[in-house]
Motif scaffolding. Sequence first.
Motif, PDB file in Angstrom:
ATOM      1  N   TYR A 207       0.840  -1.190   0.000  1.00 13.73           N
ATOM      2  CA  TYR A 207       0.000   0.000   0.000  1.00 13.73           C
ATOM      3  C   TYR A 207       0.881   1.248   0.000  1.00 13.73           C
ATOM      4  O   TYR A 207       2.078   1.199   0.249  1.00 13.73           O
ATOM      5  CB  TYR A 207      -0.943   0.015   1.199  1.00 13.73           C
ATOM      6  N   ASN A 208       0.254   2.370  -0.289  1.00 13.52           N
ATOM      7  CA  ASN A 208       0.927   3.659  -0.277  1.00 13.52           C
ATOM      8  C   ASN A 208      -0.093   4.709   0.159  1.00 13.52           C
ATOM      9  O   ASN A 208      -1.284   4.545  -0.058  1.00 13.52           O
ATOM     10  CB  ASN A 208       1.473   3.984  -1.675  1.00 13.52           C
ATOM     11  N   ILE A 209       0.383   5.758   0.763  1.00 16.16           N
ATOM     12  CA  ILE A 209      -0.472   6.872   1.160  1.00 16.16           C
ATOM     13  C   ILE A 209      -0.389   7.930   0.061  1.00 16.16           C
ATOM     14  O   ILE A 209       0.700   8.276  -0.384  1.00 16.16           O
ATOM     15  CB  ILE A 209      -0.006   7.493   2.498  1.00 16.16           C
ATOM     16  N   ILE A 210      -1.535   8.432  -0.373  1.00 17.09           N
ATOM     17  CA  ILE A 210      -1.554   9.530  -1.333  1.00 17.09           C
ATOM     18  C   ILE A 210      -2.169  10.744  -0.645  1.00 17.09           C
ATOM     19  O   ILE A 210      -3.245  10.658  -0.053  1.00 17.09           O
ATOM     20  CB  ILE A 210      -2.309   9.173  -2.637  1.00 17.09           C
ATOM     21  N   SER A 211      -1.448  11.847  -0.690  1.00 14.60           N
ATOM     22  CA  SER A 211      -1.954  13.070  -0.073  1.00 14.60           C
ATOM     23  C   SER A 211      -2.993  13.707  -0.989  1.00 14.60           C
ATOM     24  O   SER A 211      -3.048  13.436  -2.182  1.00 14.60           O
ATOM     25  CB  SER A 211      -0.805  14.055   0.167  1.00 14.60           C
ATOM     26  N   THR A 212      -3.794  14.574  -0.415  1.00 12.91           N
ATOM     27  CA  THR A 212      -4.771  15.321  -1.212  1.00 12.91           C
ATOM     28  C   THR A 212      -4.059  16.133  -2.287  1.00 12.91           C
ATOM     29  O   THR A 212      -4.505  16.205  -3.423  1.00 12.91           O
ATOM     30  CB  THR A 212      -5.588  16.260  -0.302  1.00 12.91           C
ATOM     31  N   GLU A 213      -2.926  16.718  -1.909  1.00 10.41           N
ATOM     32  CA  GLU A 213      -2.182  17.542  -2.869  1.00 10.41           C
ATOM     33  C   GLU A 213      -1.707  16.699  -4.055  1.00 10.41           C
ATOM     34  O   GLU A 213      -1.777  17.127  -5.204  1.00 10.41           O
ATOM     35  CB  GLU A 213      -0.964  18.193  -2.189  1.00 10.41           C
ATOM     36  N   GLN A 214      -1.215  15.489  -3.781  1.00  6.79           N
ATOM     37  CA  GLN A 214      -0.772  14.625  -4.875  1.00  6.79           C
ATOM     38  C   GLN A 214      -1.960  14.194  -5.728  1.00  6.79           C
ATOM     39  O   GLN A 214      -1.851  14.096  -6.950  1.00  6.79           O
ATOM     40  CB  GLN A 214      -0.026  13.399  -4.344  1.00  6.79           C
ATOM     41  N   ALA A 215      -3.111  13.959  -5.097  1.00  4.08           N
ATOM     42  CA  ALA A 215      -4.320  13.628  -5.865  1.00  4.08           C
ATOM     43  C   ALA A 215      -4.677  14.782  -6.797  1.00  4.08           C
ATOM     44  O   ALA A 215      -5.044  14.572  -7.958  1.00  4.08           O
ATOM     45  CB  ALA A 215      -5.478  13.304  -4.924  1.00  4.08           C
ATOM     46  N   PHE A 216      -4.553  16.027  -6.303  1.00  3.14           N
ATOM     47  CA  PHE A 216      -4.802  17.200  -7.150  1.00  3.14           C
ATOM     48  C   PHE A 216      -3.811  17.263  -8.314  1.00  3.14           C
ATOM     49  O   PHE A 216      -4.187  17.564  -9.442  1.00  3.14           O
ATOM     50  CB  PHE A 216      -4.703  18.493  -6.340  1.00  3.14           C
ATOM     51  N   VAL A 217      -2.540  17.005  -8.044  1.00  6.38           N
ATOM     52  CA  VAL A 217      -1.527  17.028  -9.107  1.00  6.38           C
ATOM     53  C   VAL A 217      -1.886  15.999 -10.172  1.00  6.38           C
ATOM     54  O   VAL A 217      -1.926  16.302 -11.373  1.00  6.38           O
ATOM     55  CB  VAL A 217      -0.110  16.762  -8.537  1.00  6.38           C
ATOM     56  N   ASP A 218      -2.159  14.776  -9.738  1.00  4.44           N
ATOM     57  CA  ASP A 218      -2.489  13.706 -10.687  1.00  4.44           C
ATOM     58  C   ASP A 218      -3.757  14.025 -11.468  1.00  4.44           C
ATOM     59  O   ASP A 218      -3.811  13.850 -12.688  1.00  4.44           O
ATOM     60  CB  ASP A 218      -2.652  12.370  -9.952  1.00  4.44           C
TER      61      ASP A 218
ATOM     62  N   LYS B 180       5.170  19.522   3.099  1.00  7.73           N
ATOM     63  CA  LYS B 180       4.826  18.850   1.835  1.00  7.73           C
ATOM     64  C   LYS B 180       3.656  19.540   1.152  1.00  7.73           C
ATOM     65  O   LYS B 180       3.611  19.660  -0.068  1.00  7.73           O
ATOM     66  CB  LYS B 180       4.516  17.380   2.111  1.00  7.73           C
ATOM     67  N   LYS B 181       2.690  20.012   1.939  1.00 11.35           N
ATOM     68  CA  LYS B 181       1.526  20.713   1.377  1.00 11.35           C
ATOM     69  C   LYS B 181       1.979  21.964   0.625  1.00 11.35           C
ATOM     70  O   LYS B 181       1.522  22.245  -0.476  1.00 11.35           O
ATOM     71  CB  LYS B 181       0.549  21.074   2.494  1.00 11.35           C
TER      72      LYS B 181
ATOM     73  N   GLU C 167       5.069  22.559  -0.592  1.00 10.11           N
ATOM     74  CA  GLU C 167       5.861  22.161  -1.760  1.00 10.11           C
ATOM     75  C   GLU C 167       4.957  21.761  -2.929  1.00 10.11           C
ATOM     76  O   GLU C 167       5.168  22.186  -4.070  1.00 10.11           O
ATOM     77  CB  GLU C 167       6.797  21.008  -1.396  1.00 10.11           C
ATOM     78  N   LYS C 168       3.953  20.956  -2.666  1.00 12.94           N
ATOM     79  CA  LYS C 168       3.013  20.542  -3.725  1.00 12.94           C
ATOM     80  C   LYS C 168       2.170  21.720  -4.200  1.00 12.94           C
ATOM     81  O   LYS C 168       1.809  21.806  -5.370  1.00 12.94           O
ATOM     82  CB  LYS C 168       2.109  19.405  -3.241  1.00 12.94           C
ATOM     83  N   SER C 169       1.860  22.643  -3.284  1.00 16.84           N
ATOM     84  CA  SER C 169       1.080  23.819  -3.669  1.00 16.84           C
ATOM     85  C   SER C 169       1.842  24.704  -4.647  1.00 16.84           C
ATOM     86  O   SER C 169       1.254  25.285  -5.557  1.00 16.84           O
ATOM     87  CB  SER C 169       0.676  24.621  -2.431  1.00 16.84           C
ATOM     88  N   PHE C 170       3.156  24.814  -4.470  1.00 20.42           N
ATOM     89  CA  PHE C 170       3.953  25.557  -5.445  1.00 20.42           C
ATOM     90  C   PHE C 170       3.867  24.885  -6.821  1.00 20.42           C
ATOM     91  O   PHE C 170       3.780  25.561  -7.844  1.00 20.42           O
ATOM     92  CB  PHE C 170       5.407  25.668  -4.998  1.00 20.42           C
ATOM     93  N   GLU C 171       3.859  23.566  -6.839  1.00 19.95           N
ATOM     94  CA  GLU C 171       3.710  22.828  -8.103  1.00 19.95           C
ATOM     95  C   GLU C 171       2.316  23.063  -8.698  1.00 19.95           C
ATOM     96  O   GLU C 171       2.179  23.328  -9.891  1.00 19.95           O
ATOM     97  CB  GLU C 171       3.935  21.336  -7.841  1.00 19.95           C
TER      98      GLU C 171
END
Length: 140
Positions: free
Chosen positions: A25-36, A99-100, A102-106
């Motif tokens: 399994y892996n954890i996916i953050s909300t931010e990564q879900a938004f990126v994807d 992390k939030k 960092e992903k938000s800048f992306e």
Amino acid sequence: IISCLKNHIIPVLYGDILFYPEKKYNIISTEQAFVDLSHYLHFYFHDEYEIAKFILCTDTNGVLDDTNNTIPLLATDTQNRSVFWTDNGTFDVTGGMKKKVEKSFELAEIAPVQIVNGHEPDCIIRAVRNEIIGTLIKRR
């Protein structure tokens, strides 16, 4: 999500656990879900949908500085990004505020990101209405 968009419903996403064969399994953050999701929408539906804003809910009033004051605006051209956030000391498997941000800048390369306190009543409605609450992260 596409069904929501076709029916003019704003989709709400959460971080979650992704399960794989062989009990991995892996954890996916909300931010990564938004990126994807944003890459998926851009690739398959770029003529139909435009992302206006990403709204992230957290347990603070946006991104806090080292004195616990909310930083109202961060821009992607900020030179030393690492000094702009402090974590509240709680454990977060998705990486916490660092992390939030960092992903938000992306994500801000696609659309502005507003980080708001999800415990505040009507915070999402206020963010959708572009009220100045929390932290806005945008491209300059």
